[in-house]
Design a protein around this motif. Structure first.
Motif, PDB file in Angstrom:
ATOM      1  N   VAL A 247       0.825  -1.214   0.000  1.00  0.00           N
ATOM      2  CA  VAL A 247       0.000   0.000   0.000  1.00  0.00           C
ATOM      3  C   VAL A 247       0.860   1.266   0.000  1.00  0.00           C
ATOM      4  O   VAL A 247       0.317   2.377  -0.041  1.00  0.00           O
ATOM      5  N   THR A 248       2.193   1.104   0.037  1.00  0.00           N
ATOM      6  CA  THR A 248       3.067   2.274   0.080  1.00  0.00           C
ATOM      7  C   THR A 248       4.062   2.333  -1.080  1.00  0.00           C
ATOM      8  O   THR A 248       4.188   3.369  -1.744  1.00  0.00           O
ATOM      9  N   SER A 249       4.766   1.240  -1.331  1.00  0.00           N
ATOM     10  CA  SER A 249       5.849   1.257  -2.313  1.00  0.00           C
ATOM     11  C   SER A 249       5.429   1.726  -3.706  1.00  0.00           C
ATOM     12  O   SER A 249       6.169   2.477  -4.349  1.00  0.00           O
ATOM     13  N   PRO A 250       4.254   1.322  -4.229  1.00  0.00           N
ATOM     14  CA  PRO A 250       3.883   1.790  -5.569  1.00  0.00           C
ATOM     15  C   PRO A 250       3.693   3.298  -5.648  1.00  0.00           C
ATOM     16  O   PRO A 250       3.636   3.863  -6.742  1.00  0.00           O
ATOM     17  N   TYR A 251       3.590   3.949  -4.486  1.00  0.00           N
ATOM     18  CA  TYR A 251       3.263   5.374  -4.457  1.00  0.00           C
ATOM     19  C   TYR A 251       4.372   6.227  -3.841  1.00  0.00           C
ATOM     20  O   TYR A 251       4.154   7.427  -3.611  1.00  0.00           O
ATOM     21  N   PHE A 252       5.546   5.632  -3.600  1.00  0.00           N
ATOM     22  CA  PHE A 252       6.606   6.427  -2.987  1.00  0.00           C
ATOM     23  C   PHE A 252       7.035   7.576  -3.898  1.00  0.00           C
ATOM     24  O   PHE A 252       7.225   8.714  -3.444  1.00  0.00           O
ATOM     25  N   SER A 253       7.177   7.305  -5.188  1.00  0.00           N
ATOM     26  CA  SER A 253       7.529   8.367  -6.129  1.00  0.00           C
ATOM     27  C   SER A 253       6.462   9.456  -6.138  1.00  0.00           C
ATOM     28  O   SER A 253       6.769  10.651  -6.215  1.00  0.00           O
ATOM     29  N   ILE A 254       5.195   9.047  -6.053  1.00  0.00           N
ATOM     30  CA  ILE A 254       4.095  10.013  -6.021  1.00  0.00           C
ATOM     31  C   ILE A 254       4.107  10.795  -4.711  1.00  0.00           C
ATOM     32  O   ILE A 254       3.825  12.009  -4.690  1.00  0.00           O
ATOM     33  N   TYR A 255       4.456  10.130  -3.603  1.00  0.00           N
ATOM     34  CA  TYR A 255       4.603  10.796  -2.300  1.00  0.00           C
ATOM     35  C   TYR A 255       5.639  11.919  -2.409  1.00  0.00           C
ATOM     36  O   TYR A 255       5.409  13.058  -1.979  1.00  0.00           O
ATOM     37  N   LEU A 256       6.782  11.608  -3.014  1.00  0.00           N
ATOM     38  CA  LEU A 256       7.813  12.621  -3.228  1.00  0.00           C
ATOM     39  C   LEU A 256       7.291  13.772  -4.083  1.00  0.00           C
ATOM     40  O   LEU A 256       7.506  14.949  -3.767  1.00  0.00           O
ATOM     41  N   LYS A 257       6.589  13.434  -5.162  1.00  0.00           N
ATOM     42  CA  LYS A 257       6.079  14.466  -6.070  1.00  0.00           C
ATOM     43  C   LYS A 257       5.042  15.345  -5.382  1.00  0.00           C
ATOM     44  O   LYS A 257       5.006  16.571  -5.591  1.00  0.00           O
TER      45      LYS A 257
END
Length: 409
Positions: free
Chosen positions: A40-50
């Motif tokens: 639930v987190t890893s696929p969105y880490f790049s999006i979290y940064l963005k």
């Protein structure tokens, strides 16, 4: 037919005991739990940064710097694995990752999120201990299947959970992804407790006292690479090149899918789940054959990576799914082949050193791949697929040449 089915069931039952008991069973369980949080987190880490203000180059640099941070600790991590033992290394590292995950929940800016992520990566110094204790706990004839089962089955949560992270982001925005990381931190706490009280030491030699001088000297371990047999050198080189090739899928593919193809974060979650469903199914089917055909896993994995990268060049939703699936399967077959061979070739008292070298080359490849992916993505989105295609073709030439020389010797 009845006899064949009976033989198959007996074979399955006899194999299961190696994978669900003792240290292997504990690793299988805790990696499964970790996957629940990571899905639930890893696929969105790049999006979290963005969402916190990072651009494509910032994201690539974040991954590269974080991998360098782990690289600085993974080399002495092999020394610690072979001195103070596998168990203590695993316990300390797991608790440190739990702490850094909580810090990622409250990161106020992308710069601090990048710092916390780098600290989490540095806490992974115990990865050689995990690989060593896994190999230590398996009979040699089960190395390939043991590595595969502990790599594939823990990914089952990825079948259903990635869309949940996307839903949280869609509904609550930045707060949603913080909720996801809080959930992941709670899971990591459970993993730390389980490992703390159940992992058993496998290093037969009594743990030696840690010498700061020897710890620092471990950084010179790469210099010993020149004394390794040429076939092992090629395996480490293959690891390096493969990780350069697969980094675009880990760093910028979410950005490509959401901001280039125009799909929602929820849809991205479904794509991740679909690719993992096919990956796990193939992994289960391969489980019954990998020990028998271990010698062919390496070249098969390279061919699969090459085909997957070529499919990705079509640049649509379906080709992206094929790209994700085939690179996952290909990379797993390559690493199963390499780890199995290292398990056969390296003695138990030097296994931490051998695995730390392997992870070192993985991390160097990730560092190079993350930075190159970020720079080239700015110029052309096709670089996500061209990088692995060109490098996979290079690996095919290298390893087919090695196989040809082996036959002629």
């Amino acid at each position: 037919m009845r006899c064949n089915k009976g033989s198959l069931l007996r074979s399955i039952r006899s194999n299961i005991k190696y994978y669900v008991t003792g240290n292997v069973g504990i690793l299988l369980l805790t990696w499964f739990l970790y996957a629940i949080g990571n899905a639930v987190t890893s696929p969105y880490f790049s999006i979290y940064l963005k969402m916190l203000g990072a651009n494509a180059v910032d994201i690539g640099l974040t991954y590269s710097v974080s991998v360098v941070a782990q690289l600085m600790t993974i080399i002495p991590g092999g020394y610690l694995t072979d001195t103070m033992g596998r168990r203590l290394s695993i316990i300390i590292g797991t608790w440190l990752i739990t702490i850094t995950t909580y810090l990622m929940v409250i990161a106020p800016s992308w710069q601090l999120l990048a710092v916390f992520y780098a600290l989490s990566m540095a806490a992974g110094f115990y990865q050689p201990a995990l690989l060593a204790i896994l190999i230590d706990s398996l009979p040699p004839e089960k190395y390939a299947s043991g590595i595969l089962v502990t790599s594939v089955l823990p990914q089952i949560p990825w079948l259903v959970l990635p869309p949940i992270g996307g839903l949280l982001i869609n509904k609550y925005g930045l707060l949603g992804i913080r909720f996801a990381y809080l959930f992941s931190a709670a899971i990591s706490t459970i993993v730390s407790i389980i490992r703390h009280f159940t992992i058993k030491e496998t290093l037969n030699n009594k743990s030696r006292s840690i010498s700061l001088r020897e710890l620092l000297r471990s950084y010179y371990s790469l210099g010993n690479m020149t004394h390794l047999p040429s076939d092992l050198l090629i395996m480490y080189l293959t690891t390096l090149i493969m990780y350069i090739a697969v980094m675009p899928i880990n760093t910028l593919l979410p950005i490509y899918v959401v901001y280039r193809l125009g799909l929602s974060t929820v849809y991205w979650g479904y794509l991740v789940s679909a690719s993992y469903a096919a990956y796990i199914l193939l992994g289960i089917l391969l489980l019954f054959y990998v020990d028998k055909y271990r010698g062919k896993l390496l070249i098969t994995g390279i061919i699969i990576n090459t085909v997957g990268s070529a499919i990705g060049l079509l640049e649509n939703t379906y080709s992206t799914i094929g790209y994700m699936l085939l690179l996952q399967v290909g990379a797993q077959l390559i690493m199963t082949a390499i780890q199995s061979e290292l398990g056969n070739r390296i003695n138990i008292d030097r296994r931490g050193y051998g695995m730390s070298l392997l992870i070192t080359f993985q991390l160097i490849g990730q560092t190079i791949g993350s930075y190159v992916a970020g720079e080239l993505y700015r110029l052309n989105t096709e670089s996500l697929f061209l990088i692995p295609l060109v490098l996979s073709l290079g690996l095919m030439v290298i390893n087919l040449g090695r196989a040809h020389r082996t036959v002629n010797e």
